[in-house]
Design an enzyme around this catalytic site. Structure first.
Site, mmCIF file in Angstrom:
data_model
loop_
_atom_site.group_PDB
_atom_site.id
_atom_site.type_symbol
_atom_site.label_atom_id
_atom_site.label_comp_id
_atom_site.label_asym_id
_atom_site.label_seq_id
_atom_site.Cartn_x
_atom_site.Cartn_y
_atom_site.Cartn_z
ATOM 1 C CG HIS A 99 -1.995 1.013 1.157
ATOM 2 N ND1 HIS A 99 -1.765 2.344 1.430
ATOM 3 C CD2 HIS A 99 -3.296 0.913 0.805
ATOM 4 C CE1 HIS A 99 -2.899 3.012 1.245
ATOM 5 N NE2 HIS A 99 -3.840 2.162 0.867
ATOM 6 C CD GLU A 169 -5.386 1.555 -3.003
ATOM 7 O OE1 GLU A 169 -6.557 1.584 -2.650
ATOM 8 O OE2 GLU A 169 -4.432 1.637 -2.217
ATOM 9 N N GLY A 175 -7.967 8.973 -0.339
ATOM 10 C CA GLY A 175 -8.350 9.725 0.854
ATOM 11 C C GLY A 175 -9.075 11.031 0.578
HETATM 12 P P1 PGA Z 1 -9.699 5.825 0.301
HETATM 13 O O1 PGA Z 1 -8.477 4.820 0.545
HETATM 14 O O2 PGA Z 1 -10.877 4.996 -0.145
HETATM 15 O O3 PGA Z 1 -9.921 6.466 1.644
HETATM 16 O O4 PGA Z 1 -9.269 6.785 -0.733
HETATM 17 C C1 PGA Z 1 -8.194 3.760 -0.321
HETATM 18 C C2 PGA Z 1 -6.924 3.088 0.123
HETATM 19 O O5 PGA Z 1 -5.995 3.772 0.577
HETATM 20 O O6 PGA Z 1 -6.815 1.856 0.047
#
Ligand code: PGA
Length: 266
Positions: A99, A169, A175
């Site tokens: 991540h 991602e 976020g």
């Molecule tokens: P988010 O996070 O949905 O809050 O953007 C996704 C993630 O970091 O896996």
């Protein structure tokens, strides 16, 4: 111990949003009530100390237990680390690896590759995260995606490849809110690129078995469109997944579009 999930498509990444095991277990129970049993393949990833109470709360619901990270070490002398084998023995079947919030803490590409190897050896399904930090018009993000992907799976054999899942991602989209997520067209382009790279690495048949998920500001408002037009198999959801109602709306909204156009997004 629960059997391995074949293809988990909706993954809740609770990060450090919850303060107590009680809160985590009650969120799991609420989610269980709100999701139709067996309607979609779902996993929740609590922080390590809450894995046990969440496993107990999930019971035989069919919702899988995931972890947010795993140690790159296999031997015993590593204070503070949690091995893939320990996770497996706790009922975990899937683990998020690489991540961006871990990479930004210094996790290198070699470490990501080793963690994936460890997870596979212990019988866990690795959910491999990758994505560029920024995007410009020059298309340099493709080189970042390719480098991260090739490096992450460098220790994975063609036989093991179908046990992987990828979460694209882009860091800049994490976020925030639905308006800040990337567009379905941008997503589709990235997903096709990831699929092509996987096919080059493992062959088309194996690559087709690897689900590509998207993560970054997913909400019920943008999920169905990202699913059908972005060409992803599902989502890794952060913030919205800590609200059982919001997460269930994402899953249920996607289930509804899937049932009306079943062949497009799998
Ligand atoms: P988010 O996070 O949905 O809050 O953007 C996704 C993630 O970091 O896996």
């Amino acid at each position: 111990m629960k059997s391995l999930p074949p293809r988990i498509l909706f993954v809740a990444n609770w990060k450090m949003y919850l303060d107590s095991p009680l809160q985590a277990a009650s969120l799991a129970r609420e989610l269980k009530r709100k999701l139709k049993k067996g309607a979609e393949r779902v996993a929740v990833c609590p922080p390590h100390p809450f894995l046990f109470p969440v496993a107990a709360a999930l019971g035989a619901s069919g919702i899988h237990l995931g972890a947010q990270d795993v140690s790159a070490f296999a031997d015993e002398k590593h204070t503070g680390e949690v091995s893939a084998r320990m996770l497996r023995q706790t009922g975990v079947s899937l683990v998020i690896i690489g991540h961006s919030e871990r990479r930004s803490q210094g996790e290198g590409e070699e470490q990501v590759a080793i963690k994936i190897e460890r997870a596979l050896a212990a019988g866990l399904a690795p959910l491999v995260c990758l994505g560029e930090e920024e995007r410009d018009q020059s298309g340099s993000h493709f080189a970042v995606i390719e480098r991260q992907l090739r490096s992450a799976v460098s220790r994975v054999s063609k036989r093991e490849a179908p046990r992987l899942a990828i979460a694209y991602e882009p860091v800049w989209a994490i976020g925030k809110s639905a308006e800040d997520a990337l567009s379905p067209a941008e997503l589709q382009e990235a997903v096709l690129f990831i699929r092509k790279t996987l096919a080059t690495l493992f062959g088309r048949a194996a690559a087709l078995k690897i689900p590509v998920l998207y993560g970054g500001s997913v909400e019920a408002a943008n999920a169905p469109e990202l699913l059908t037009e972005g060409g992803v198999a599902g989502f890794l959801v952060g913030r919205a997944s800590t609200d059982a109602g919001a997460f269930a709306r994402i899953v249920n909204a996607c289930a509804a579009v899937r049932s009306s156009a079943p062949s497009r997004s799998r």
